[in-house]
Motif scaffolding. Structure first.
Motif, mmCIF file in Angstrom:
data_model
loop_
_atom_site.group_PDB
_atom_site.id
_atom_site.type_symbol
_atom_site.label_atom_id
_atom_site.label_comp_id
_atom_site.label_asym_id
_atom_site.label_seq_id
_atom_site.Cartn_x
_atom_site.Cartn_y
_atom_site.Cartn_z
ATOM 1 N N ILE A 29 0.942 -1.230 -0.127
ATOM 2 C CA ILE A 29 0.139 -0.102 0.083
ATOM 3 C C ILE A 29 0.975 1.019 0.066
ATOM 4 O O ILE A 29 1.789 1.336 0.570
ATOM 5 C CB ILE A 29 -0.778 0.056 1.181
ATOM 6 C CG1 ILE A 29 -1.938 -0.959 1.103
ATOM 7 C CG2 ILE A 29 -1.494 1.341 1.317
ATOM 8 C CD1 ILE A 29 -2.958 -1.092 2.168
ATOM 9 N N GLY A 30 0.610 2.215 -0.672
ATOM 10 C CA GLY A 30 1.176 3.319 -0.729
ATOM 11 C C GLY A 30 2.303 3.396 -1.985
ATOM 12 O O GLY A 30 2.893 4.452 -2.523
ATOM 13 N N ARG A 47 -2.254 1.769 -4.609
ATOM 14 C CA ARG A 47 -3.288 1.386 -3.749
ATOM 15 C C ARG A 47 -3.492 2.174 -2.626
ATOM 16 O O ARG A 47 -2.499 2.886 -2.134
ATOM 17 C CB ARG A 47 -3.320 -0.091 -3.225
ATOM 18 C CG ARG A 47 -4.101 -0.977 -3.835
ATOM 19 C CD ARG A 47 -3.821 -2.339 -3.421
ATOM 20 N NE ARG A 47 -4.202 -2.455 -1.902
ATOM 21 C CZ ARG A 47 -4.184 -3.824 -1.212
ATOM 22 N NH1 ARG A 47 -3.384 -4.507 -1.784
ATOM 23 N NH2 ARG A 47 -4.906 -3.681 -0.119
ATOM 24 N N ASN A 48 -4.773 2.745 -2.275
ATOM 25 C CA ASN A 48 -4.892 3.559 -1.074
ATOM 26 C C ASN A 48 -6.197 3.026 -0.393
ATOM 27 O O ASN A 48 -7.178 3.450 -0.835
ATOM 28 C CB ASN A 48 -5.057 5.155 -1.558
ATOM 29 C CG ASN A 48 -5.489 6.065 -0.495
ATOM 30 O OD1 ASN A 48 -5.354 5.574 0.937
ATOM 31 N ND2 ASN A 48 -6.194 7.105 -0.728
ATOM 32 N N ASP A 49 -6.221 2.221 0.617
ATOM 33 C CA ASP A 49 -7.382 1.781 1.188
ATOM 34 C C ASP A 49 -7.864 2.505 2.365
ATOM 35 O O ASP A 49 -8.824 1.896 3.052
ATOM 36 C CB ASP A 49 -6.648 0.378 1.696
ATOM 37 C CG ASP A 49 -6.417 -0.533 0.686
ATOM 38 O OD1 ASP A 49 -6.827 -0.254 -0.491
ATOM 39 O OD2 ASP A 49 -5.658 -1.661 0.897
ATOM 40 N N SER A 50 -7.813 3.811 2.313
ATOM 41 C CA SER A 50 -8.241 4.265 3.556
ATOM 42 C C SER A 50 -9.644 4.810 3.537
ATOM 43 O O SER A 50 -10.370 4.820 4.286
ATOM 44 C CB SER A 50 -7.631 5.955 3.533
ATOM 45 O OG SER A 50 -7.433 6.551 2.454
ATOM 46 N N VAL A 51 -10.207 4.792 2.093
ATOM 47 C CA VAL A 51 -11.797 4.988 2.110
ATOM 48 C C VAL A 51 -12.007 4.192 0.731
ATOM 49 O O VAL A 51 -11.402 3.767 0.041
ATOM 50 C CB VAL A 51 -12.352 6.662 1.524
ATOM 51 C CG1 VAL A 51 -12.080 7.122 2.970
ATOM 52 C CG2 VAL A 51 -11.158 7.065 0.672
ATOM 53 N N ASN A 221 -8.848 2.232 -3.599
ATOM 54 C CA ASN A 221 -9.057 1.155 -2.879
ATOM 55 C C ASN A 221 -9.390 -0.018 -3.883
ATOM 56 O O ASN A 221 -10.812 -0.177 -4.077
ATOM 57 C CB ASN A 221 -10.113 1.357 -1.702
ATOM 58 C CG ASN A 221 -10.849 -0.291 -1.194
ATOM 59 O OD1 ASN A 221 -11.698 -0.213 -0.633
ATOM 60 N ND2 ASN A 221 -9.756 -0.912 -0.675
ATOM 61 N N GLN A 381 -4.513 14.031 0.062
ATOM 62 C CA GLN A 381 -5.322 13.120 1.214
ATOM 63 C C GLN A 381 -6.501 12.464 -0.065
ATOM 64 O O GLN A 381 -7.083 11.752 0.397
ATOM 65 C CB GLN A 381 -5.974 13.694 2.230
ATOM 66 C CG GLN A 381 -4.900 13.631 3.307
ATOM 67 C CD GLN A 381 -5.133 14.705 4.470
ATOM 68 O OE1 GLN A 381 -6.391 15.268 4.548
ATOM 69 N NE2 GLN A 381 -4.474 14.999 5.326
ATOM 70 N N GLN A 382 -6.683 13.273 -1.043
ATOM 71 C CA GLN A 382 -7.783 13.022 -1.841
ATOM 72 C C GLN A 382 -7.314 11.853 -3.069
ATOM 73 O O GLN A 382 -6.012 12.149 -3.764
ATOM 74 C CB GLN A 382 -8.419 14.079 -2.943
ATOM 75 C CG GLN A 382 -9.383 14.799 -1.579
ATOM 76 C CD GLN A 382 -10.072 15.913 -2.280
ATOM 77 O OE1 GLN A 382 -9.238 16.668 -2.960
ATOM 78 N NE2 GLN A 382 -11.256 15.818 -2.122
ATOM 79 N N ASN A 383 -7.803 10.912 -3.506
ATOM 80 C CA ASN A 383 -7.367 9.945 -4.535
ATOM 81 C C ASN A 383 -7.390 10.691 -5.825
ATOM 82 O O ASN A 383 -6.249 10.407 -6.735
ATOM 83 C CB ASN A 383 -8.579 8.895 -4.717
ATOM 84 C CG ASN A 383 -8.455 7.951 -3.744
ATOM 85 O OD1 ASN A 383 -7.383 7.635 -3.028
ATOM 86 N ND2 ASN A 383 -9.548 7.323 -3.491
ATOM 87 N N GLN A 386 -4.373 12.987 -5.833
ATOM 88 C CA GLN A 386 -3.081 12.106 -6.165
ATOM 89 C C GLN A 386 -2.931 11.641 -7.488
ATOM 90 O O GLN A 386 -1.899 11.541 -8.192
ATOM 91 C CB GLN A 386 -3.212 10.662 -5.428
ATOM 92 C CG GLN A 386 -2.766 11.100 -3.614
ATOM 93 C CD GLN A 386 -2.594 9.822 -3.042
ATOM 94 O OE1 GLN A 386 -2.350 8.714 -3.223
ATOM 95 N NE2 GLN A 386 -3.306 9.814 -1.731
#
Length: 442
Positions: A29-30, A47-51, A221, A381-383, A386
């Motif tokens: 992740i990251g 991958r960013n699984d925060s939301v 995610n 912080q926003q997909n 990024q």
């Protein structure tokens, strides 16, 4: 789009070596993994699984930079047309389908690129990507939608004429650059926008919307193997382009003072912009100028404190900096009362002279660095943010890795770097000055 900014982010032809992986590695992740499809599309997956959401973006080199006087405005127009109908779906169907899966899809266009972005819930990845692929691969530029978009764009151009800051920026760019396309207004001209038709768009799109000129990024995610398979399935058959990319030559920086004055009726304020050509996105000076710009602009910035607080010369005052693939631009802007015009210009010059003579302080540097890096990290912080950053950095040849090194580069800027960069770009014997003022002012 911030009035002073280039919409499409950070910067040159990808001469960096492409690392290609044929099969997905297990991504931690990251991490960002990069693939190049057989037809030449660069694919970046993070991958960013925060939301439970994802964002995707496809971008092509293009935008204003690939326009000239006769085609100016075509990138913006095409980007608005992409989500207004394909061979398989009309504008209404696209809107209803994307809403039914709680998603959003939009075309975008700026000075250096154009393309499409999509966001949705992770569980709707496949249907969202199906619409995304359809609008990119099969736009039909339907005549009735062309007319609808034309009315909107002409209204935007008209409205822009009432926005004096925008008018001043456009006049400045048209004066600073002689031949380079950055002198053009992204919205285009009334003449061009009135004349464009479906054929114009089809030809432009076929010329630049091809795999070797394209980066697709997916952040969120998601399952990396599924993402890669979906993109291969949807975009793998996209045909390579035949038209070579245009060769864009940088304008030489002005070697003299350039001044232009325009009058506007019924306006009570005088807008003044004084500036210079700036670094490209590939220049190491880029970071020093970013720090310098932050020191000068903003509520706590030098210009605000000196010209507004102490001398009451300004309604608004700021500095601006926009890099480009060729030299960008930087400078200072002030909105003032007509009778204070000369004093305001003098005040701007004095602040620049002071900067060139004395440089900046440790405290100013550290405040600017913390502000820039803090903003950068909040933005990421926003997909979607990024995906935008990674896409543009890769497309412009900086490389997606810039995403990891930006904070370190900003924190590495010293007082001497800022002074050296200021001395390199700011020359008070060679500035460009534009003034937009009320009609009855002498």
């Amino acid at each position: 789009e911030d009035t002073m900014a280039i919409a499409d982010g950070p910067a040159v032809d990808s001469s960096n070596i492409r690392q290609t992986q044929s099969e997905p590695q297990a991504a931690t992740i990251g991490d960002i993994n990069k693939y190049v499809l057989e037809n030449g599309i660069t694919v970046l997956i993070k991958r960013n699984d925060s939301v439970p959401l994802f964002a995707a973006r496809a971008a092509f080199l293009g935008g204003v930079r690939y326009e000239d006087e006769t085609t100016n405005g075509v990138s913006n127009y095409v980007s608005r047309m992409l989500t207004r109908g394909t061979e398989n779906r009309n504008a209404l169907q696209i809107a209803q389908e994307i809403e039914s899966i709680a998603g959003e899809i939009d075309g975008f266009s700026g000075r250096n690129s154009f393309g499409v972005s999509v966001e949705s819930l992770s569980k709707n990845f496949v249907p969202a990507m199906d619409i995304f692929a359809d609008v990119i691969l099969n736009p039909n530029f339907a005549p009735e939608e062309v007319e609808r978009a034309r009315r909107e764009i002409l209204a935007d151009i008209n409205r822009q004429g009432d926005n004096l800051l925008r008018t001043t920026v456009n006049l400045f760019l048209d004066t600073l650059y002689t031949d380079h396309p950055y002198k053009l207004d992204p919205l285009g001209t009334v003449e061009n926008v009135s004349a464009f038709d479906s054929k114009t768009f089809g030809e432009f799109y076929e010329k630049y919307a091809h795999p070797e000129n394209m980066v697709i990024t997916v952040v969120g995610n998601i399952d990396e193997a599924q993402v890669l398979e979906t993109i291969k399935k949807d975009f793998g058959a996209m045909k390579k382009g035949s038209a070579p990319s245009p060769v864009i030559k940088a304008d030489a920086a002005p070697q003299e003072i350039r001044e232009k004055i325009e009058t506007k009726q019924d306006k009570a304020q005088t807008h003044i912009l004084l500036g210079f050509q700036g670094p490209t996105l590939m220049d190491e000076d880029h970071y020093a100028i970013e720090v310098l710009n932050t020191i000068m602009s903003g509520m706590g910035g030098r210009l605000f404190l000196e010209l507004r607080d102490k001398k009451s010369l300004a309604y608004t005052v700021t500095s601006f900096y926009t890099p480009g693939l060729e030299p960008g631009f930087l400078g200072v802007y002030i909105g003032t009362a007509p009778q204070k015009k000369e004093e305001a210009i003098q005040g701007m010059k004095e602040q620049l002279e002071l900067l060139l003579k004395e440089g900046v302080t440790d405290e100013e540097i550290s405040r600017a660095q913390n502000y820039l890096v803090g903003n950068f990290e909040i933005g990421l912080q926003q997909n979607s943010s990024q995906a935008a950053k990674i896409t543009f950095d890769e497309l412009y040849g900086i490389g997606w890795e810039e995403y990891n090194s930006y904070p370190e580069k900003i924190y590495g800027v010293t007082k001497q770097d800022v002074l050296n960069a200021a001395l390199k770009y700011i020359d008070l014997d060679k500035y460009t000055l534009v003034i937009v003022k009320p009609e009855d002012e002498s």
